[in-house]
Design a protein around this motif. Structure first.
Motif, PDB file in Angstrom:
ATOM      1  N   ALA A  13       0.814  -1.213   0.000  1.00  0.00           N
ATOM      2  CA  ALA A  13       0.000   0.000   0.000  1.00  0.00           C
ATOM      3  C   ALA A  13       0.851   1.267   0.000  1.00  0.00           C
ATOM      4  CB  ALA A  13      -0.920  -0.002   1.220  1.00  0.00           C
ATOM      5  N   TYR A  14       2.037   1.194   0.563  1.00  0.00           N
ATOM      6  CA  TYR A  14       2.907   2.371   0.654  1.00  0.00           C
ATOM      7  C   TYR A  14       3.743   2.590  -0.612  1.00  0.00           C
ATOM      8  CZ  TYR A  14       2.057   2.519   5.728  1.00  0.00           C
ATOM      9  OH  TYR A  14       1.489   2.605   6.969  1.00  0.00           O
ATOM     10  N   THR A  15       3.678   1.686  -1.583  1.00  0.00           N
ATOM     11  CA  THR A  15       4.533   1.780  -2.769  1.00  0.00           C
ATOM     12  C   THR A  15       3.708   1.735  -4.049  1.00  0.00           C
ATOM     13  OG1 THR A  15       4.861  -0.634  -2.799  1.00  0.00           O
ATOM     14  CG2 THR A  15       6.475   0.682  -1.594  1.00  0.00           C
ATOM     15  N   GLU A  16       4.302   2.220  -5.143  1.00  0.00           N
ATOM     16  CA  GLU A  16       3.691   2.163  -6.465  1.00  0.00           C
ATOM     17  C   GLU A  16       4.518   1.245  -7.356  1.00  0.00           C
ATOM     18  OE1 GLU A  16       3.579   6.144  -7.868  1.00  0.00           O
ATOM     19  OE2 GLU A  16       2.106   6.820  -6.381  1.00  0.00           O
ATOM     20  N   GLN A  17       3.888   0.695  -8.387  1.00  0.00           N
ATOM     21  CA  GLN A  17       4.556  -0.305  -9.213  1.00  0.00           C
ATOM     22  C   GLN A  17       5.819   0.229  -9.880  1.00  0.00           C
ATOM     23  OE1 GLN A  17       2.056  -2.218 -12.084  1.00  0.00           O
ATOM     24  NE2 GLN A  17       3.649  -3.588 -12.809  1.00  0.00           N
ATOM     25  N   LYS A  18       5.819   1.502 -10.277  1.00  0.00           N
ATOM     26  CA  LYS A  18       6.947   2.039 -11.033  1.00  0.00           C
ATOM     27  C   LYS A  18       8.242   2.082 -10.226  1.00  0.00           C
ATOM     28  CE  LYS A  18       5.803   6.857  -9.913  1.00  0.00           C
ATOM     29  NZ  LYS A  18       5.460   8.190 -10.472  1.00  0.00           N
ATOM     30  N   ASN A  19       8.131   2.164  -8.901  1.00  0.00           N
ATOM     31  CA  ASN A  19       9.346   2.200  -8.081  1.00  0.00           C
ATOM     32  C   ASN A  19       9.294   1.214  -6.921  1.00  0.00           C
ATOM     33  OD1 ASN A  19       7.548   3.387  -6.325  1.00  0.00           O
ATOM     34  ND2 ASN A  19       8.425   5.443  -6.468  1.00  0.00           N
ATOM     35  N   ARG A  20       8.393   0.236  -7.017  1.00  0.00           N
ATOM     36  CA  ARG A  20       8.183  -0.687  -5.893  1.00  0.00           C
ATOM     37  C   ARG A  20       9.429  -1.507  -5.580  1.00  0.00           C
ATOM     38  NH1 ARG A  20       3.265  -2.881  -7.029  1.00  0.00           N
ATOM     39  NH2 ARG A  20       2.300  -1.461  -5.534  1.00  0.00           N
ATOM     40  N   LEU A  71      12.038   0.631  -3.780  1.00  0.00           N
ATOM     41  CA  LEU A  71      11.686   0.887  -2.385  1.00  0.00           C
ATOM     42  C   LEU A  71      11.812  -0.375  -1.540  1.00  0.00           C
ATOM     43  CD1 LEU A  71       8.628   3.287  -2.766  1.00  0.00           C
ATOM     44  CD2 LEU A  71      10.857   3.821  -1.774  1.00  0.00           C
ATOM     45  N   MET A  72      11.467  -1.504  -2.117  1.00  0.00           N
ATOM     46  CA  MET A  72      11.606  -2.751  -1.371  1.00  0.00           C
ATOM     47  C   MET A  72      13.073  -3.092  -1.149  1.00  0.00           C
ATOM     48  SD  MET A  72       8.470  -5.040  -2.881  1.00  0.00           S
ATOM     49  CE  MET A  72       8.296  -6.078  -1.436  1.00  0.00           C
ATOM     50  N   SER A  73      13.923  -2.700  -2.085  1.00  0.00           N
ATOM     51  CA  SER A  73      15.356  -2.931  -1.889  1.00  0.00           C
ATOM     52  C   SER A  73      15.905  -2.024  -0.786  1.00  0.00           C
ATOM     53  CB  SER A  73      16.121  -2.709  -3.193  1.00  0.00           C
ATOM     54  OG  SER A  73      16.103  -1.354  -3.589  1.00  0.00           O
ATOM     55  N   ILE A  74      15.400  -0.790  -0.707  1.00  0.00           N
ATOM     56  CA  ILE A  74      15.791   0.105   0.393  1.00  0.00           C
ATOM     57  C   ILE A  74      15.315  -0.470   1.721  1.00  0.00           C
ATOM     58  CG2 ILE A  74      15.426   2.397   1.398  1.00  0.00           C
ATOM     59  CD1 ILE A  74      15.189   3.472  -1.476  1.00  0.00           C
ATOM     60  N   HIS A  75      14.082  -0.931   1.718  1.00  0.00           N
ATOM     61  CA  HIS A  75      13.484  -1.566   2.893  1.00  0.00           C
ATOM     62  C   HIS A  75      14.343  -2.739   3.357  1.00  0.00           C
ATOM     63  CE1 HIS A  75       9.890  -4.036   4.566  1.00  0.00           C
ATOM     64  NE2 HIS A  75      10.218  -3.131   5.456  1.00  0.00           N
ATOM     65  N   GLN A  76      14.710  -3.592   2.422  1.00  0.00           N
ATOM     66  CA  GLN A  76      15.481  -4.783   2.762  1.00  0.00           C
ATOM     67  C   GLN A  76      16.915  -4.433   3.156  1.00  0.00           C
ATOM     68  OE1 GLN A  76      15.050  -7.863  -0.144  1.00  0.00           O
ATOM     69  NE2 GLN A  76      16.242  -9.349   1.007  1.00  0.00           N
ATOM     70  N   GLN A 112       9.920 -10.032  -4.681  1.00  0.00           N
ATOM     71  CA  GLN A 112       8.965  -9.466  -3.736  1.00  0.00           C
ATOM     72  C   GLN A 112       7.939  -8.591  -4.453  1.00  0.00           C
ATOM     73  OE1 GLN A 112      11.093  -7.477  -0.595  1.00  0.00           O
ATOM     74  NE2 GLN A 112      12.320  -9.269  -0.110  1.00  0.00           N
ATOM     75  N   ALA A 113       8.413  -7.784  -5.393  1.00  0.00           N
ATOM     76  CA  ALA A 113       7.493  -6.932  -6.149  1.00  0.00           C
ATOM     77  C   ALA A 113       6.536  -7.780  -6.981  1.00  0.00           C
ATOM     78  CB  ALA A 113       8.286  -5.985  -7.047  1.00  0.00           C
ATOM     79  N   ILE A 141       3.705  -9.156  -4.982  1.00  0.00           N
ATOM     80  CA  ILE A 141       2.698  -8.150  -4.638  1.00  0.00           C
ATOM     81  C   ILE A 141       1.801  -7.851  -5.830  1.00  0.00           C
ATOM     82  CG2 ILE A 141       2.418  -5.672  -4.159  1.00  0.00           C
ATOM     83  CD1 ILE A 141       4.709  -5.879  -2.186  1.00  0.00           C
ATOM     84  N   GLU A 142       2.374  -7.863  -7.014  1.00  0.00           N
ATOM     85  CA  GLU A 142       1.664  -7.400  -8.208  1.00  0.00           C
ATOM     86  C   GLU A 142       0.758  -8.448  -8.840  1.00  0.00           C
ATOM     87  OE1 GLU A 142       5.438  -4.444  -9.027  1.00  0.00           O
ATOM     88  OE2 GLU A 142       5.103  -6.171 -10.360  1.00  0.00           O
ATOM     89  N   VAL A 143       0.830  -9.694  -8.403  1.00  0.00           N
ATOM     90  CA  VAL A 143       0.008 -10.724  -9.036  1.00  0.00           C
ATOM     91  C   VAL A 143      -1.397 -10.802  -8.450  1.00  0.00           C
ATOM     92  CG1 VAL A 143       1.939 -12.172  -9.765  1.00  0.00           C
ATOM     93  CG2 VAL A 143       0.942 -12.503  -7.487  1.00  0.00           C
TER      94      VAL A 143
END
Length: 422
Positions: A137-144, A147-152, A347-348, A351-353
């Motif tokens: 919910a906090y991310t968009e597909q274009k940069n998900r 952001l998940m790599s920053i998170h990790q 991970q992305a 989420i996207e499926v």
């Protein structure tokens, strides 16, 4: 001059990107760092500590199985409940249970007590489906993926500090000091999470939804979301991703037993030598995870997942010929660099499926498959190690290879899958 201007422009873009990260995502990252420190302060000590209590690879394999079996059962329930009753409450429930783990570790040395510890460790996974839904919910597909790599990356930096700190403190003062510190940090994470909210709901809508669901929650309604999820046109893809998650879990479960016992039996049984495995594993991932996230967002998910997944099992075979401790760390570093560069893409993709309303439920099923695999893999790894360590490593490599085969079929370029692959 042009070079300086280009550098300033790049830095400006990076700064703008970071400043635009959702505040909720920033808080989630902060919580994750504290929780990772809390967990690694005691979890990284368990293999050598259990061994010092007289529990060898097979016994530890069963304890790991209890953790993962509990996680598998809790993950599905936690995902469904998070989508129906509210993600925040499931998230905090997992945090509270996490506080109980170091408490029980401090109080028991019996095998029955350690089984209870394993049950509690598994129950903490009730938090994770809700966390994944928050991230989606906090991310968009274009940069998900980025952001998940920053998170990790933030998590992994904590995972590097935690084990080495734990090993240092345990070698000097015993295992109780890092366990107490882990408890303090687990409590701190709950405090940080207090303002966290689900961005998909307003406070009023969330309150109304929770009330309605509480009034109508039955066995039939509990599983209605599951039926809807797997009635979607892409259900074959979901099944294939579950198989991939199961295979990955089997491989990781085996590795979690094989690596520490390889070090303890052949090189050193010191706490620092074993906790260094976590350090090098995290370091390898940190070195590549941000790059992997950007590649996944710019070039697509397919290429990086398939290339990474095809290469790292081959590298893992070299574990059969190591003869010195530094070689274990070097190979582990290389494996994690190659294998985990595709982690943000995976991970992305997961989420996207699915539609956002099913995200926690779907995350629960993925975690169930992974945890079940890790549980069985831990037992399998423990028994195979006792019979033939080389055979154990070969079987583990095959399991990881099976996972990439599944991703090949999921990401096979067809018109119906172009949106997923992009």
């Amino acid at each position: 001059m042009d070079t300086d201007n280009g550098r300033e422009s790049s830095l400006g873009k990076a700064g703008a990107f970071l400043s635009n990260i959702d505040p909720g995502m920033r808080r989630l990252i902060a919580i994750g760092v504290v929780e990772t420190l809390a967990v690694t302060l005691y979890a990284s000590l368990l293999a050598p500590w259990y061994k010092s209590l007289g529990y060898e690879s097979a016994a530890q394999g069963w304890l790991a199985f209890v953790v993962q079996l509990t996680s598998a059962l809790v993950a599905i329930a936690g995902g469904i409940l998070a989508d129906r009753l509210g993600r925040k409450r499931m998230y905090v429930t997992g945090q509270i249970i996490r506080c109980a783990v170091p408490v029980f570790l401090l109080l028991t040395k019996s095998y029955l007590g350690l089984i209870i510890v394993s049950l509690l460790r598994g129950l903490t996974l009730i938090q994770k489906p809700a966390e994944n839904a928050f991230v989606g919910a906090y991310t968009e597909q274009k940069n998900r993926a980025t952001l998940m790599s920053i998170h990790q990356t933030a998590y992994l930096l904590a995972a590097m500090v935690g084990p080495m700190t734990a090993g240092f403190l345990a070698d000097l003062y015993g295992v109780k000091i890092p366990m107490v510190l882990g408890l303090v940090l687990a409590v701190a994470a709950i405090i940080i999470a207090i303002p966290l909210k689900d961005p998909l709901e307003t406070e009023q809508d969330a309150s109304d939804a929770i009330y309605i669901e509480q009034q109508s929650l039955t066995v039939r309604s509990f599983f209605s979301g599951v039926k809807e999820l797997f009635s979607q046109p892409n259900s074959p893809i979901l099944v294939m991703l579950l198989i991939a998650s199961l295979a990955n879990g089997l491989g990781n479960g085996a590795v979690n037993i094989l690596l520490p016992f390889t070090v303890m039996d052949r090189f050193s049984s010191g706490y620092t030598a074993v906790t260094a495995l976590s350090l090098f594993s995290s370091l390898g991932t940190v070195l590549v995870i941000l790059i992997g996230g950007r590649i996944a967002d710019i070039k697509g998910r397919r290429g990086i997942i398939l290339i990474s997944g095809s290469i790292f099992p081959v590298i893992m075979i070299s574990m059969l010929w190591i003869s010195e401790l530094w070689q274990v760390y070097a190979v582990l570093l290389l494996i994690t660099m190659v294998g985990n560069i595709s982690s943000p893409a995976m991970q992305a993709l997961n989420i996207e499926v699915v539609e956002p309303k099913y995200l926690a439920t779907w995350s629960g099923f993925l975690m169930c498959a992974s945890s079940l695999g890790m549980g069985v893999g831990s037992i399998l790894g423990g028994f195979m190690y006792r019979l033939n360590p080389d055979l154990a490593w070969i079987v583990t490599v095959i399991l990881f290879a099976l996972s990439v085969v599944c991703y090949y079929f999921v990401l096979k370029p067809k018109p119906t899958l172009e949106q997923i692959s992009a």
